[in-house]
Enzyme design. Sequence first.
Site: not given
Length: 372
Positions: A157, A264
Site C-alpha cells: 500500500e 486479500e
Amino acid sequence: MKYRVLAVAAMAVATSALVGLGRPAETGLRGATGGKVLIGTAIMSNQLDDPKLAELIAREFNCITGENEFKPESVERVKGQFTFAGADKILAFAEAHDMKMVGHCLLWHNQTPRWMFASDDGKPLPREQGLANLKEHIDAVMGHFKGRIVGWDVVNEAIDDNPANYLRDTPAKRSIGDDYIEKAFEFAASADPNAQLYYNDYSNEGKSKLERTIKLIRALKAKGLRIDAVGMQGHWLLAGPSAQEIDGAISAYAAEGVKVMITELDVDPIPRGGGAEVTAMQKSGANPYANGFPPDMQEKLAKRYGEIFAVLAKHKADISRITFWGTHDGTSWLNNWPVRGRMNHALLWDRDMKEKPAYAAVLEQLKKFGAP
Ligand code: G3I
C-alpha cells in the site's frame, strides 16, 4: 521360509502404496484447481487450535498467508528482538499439509514500529539509519524463513489514495526518500533469492491507482529490480468494482510482464465506501445482518463471487494466486472495520463453518483453472 519372504514383500508393497497415498487427495477448492493456481486463506495462528477450522483450512486451501503475525510489528516490535512463534506455528501447519506459505509483509505504513523510521519525538530518522533498519529487518526476517516462503509482499500500500500524488507519505518515505520501495525490493532479492517478490495494494484495479502502480512496476524494472507479481487485494463490494474493471486491470498488469495475484479477497455485503485503509475507522454504522444473513443476500453474494471468479478464470494464464482474507465469516476483519463489532458475512463459510451458496459459485469457476 518362502512364505515369510512373500509376506515381507507384500508388506513392502502395501507400505509403498500407503506412502504413495500419504498425501491427502486434493479436495475442496484446492482439488478443483488441478494444482494450476494457489488458492489460499489468511489466518491467525490461534485459529489452528480449533480442530474443525484447521481441518477445513487443510482440506480447502493449498496456500496460507499470515494475517498479522509476519508483519514488522509482530516479528520485531523492539529493534533487534525477534518473535517468530506465531509465524512459525502457521508455517509448520502449512508445511505439514503441503501448502505454500506467503510472507505478508516486509514494509507497510501500518503495524510497523516507530523506531524503524522515526526517533522517539516522531522526527524521521536520517536516510542511512532508515535504510540500515529496513535492511536489518528484511535480512533477519527473510533469513529466518529462508527457502520456506513462496513469496513476500515486499511493500504494501505505497501508492497514495489521493490521485494527485504518486506515493503515500509514509514514515519510510520521510526517512529514506522516494527510492525506499526500490531499496526494499533490492534488500529482499538478496535476503532470499528464491522467494518471489510482490507489490501489494488495495483498489489498484481503479484507473488512477492502476496507472501509478504500473509506473512503479516500470520504475522497479528500469532499475533492474525483480518484481514477480502485483497483488490486487480484492477487498471488494457487492456493488463494485465491475467485472470489466477487474478484467481490464488484470490484462494491464499482465502486459507489464508480472503475474497477478488476488491477495486479500472478500466481498463486503454491507454498503460502504471502497478501499481498505485500515485507519479509516467509523464511530458507528449500519449492522443490518446482526441476526443472520438472509437467503436473498446469500444469493447476491454467490452471484457476485461467481462473477468475480469468472473473470479470474478467464485470466487463468495470468493469475498465480487467489487468497481469501479470512476463512469463515467469524474470522473476517470486516467484523471490525470500518465499524468495530459488526456482524459481517463476506466469505464462503458461515460462522458454523457451513458452506454458503457462494462456495459452490466459486468452486464451479475454479474448475476452469484445472481444465485444459
Ligand atoms: O495483537 C493485539 C492484541 O494483543 C490485543 O489484545 C488486541 C486488542 O485490540 O489487538 C490485537 O492487535 C490487532 C491485530 O489485528 C491482531 O489481531 C489490532 O488491534 C488490529 O488493528 C489488527 O487488525 C489487522 C489490520 O490489518 C491491522 O492493520 C487485521 O486483523 C488484518 O486483517 C488487517 O489486514 C490488512 C492487511 O494486512 C493489509 N491490507 C488491508 C488488510 C485489512 O486492513
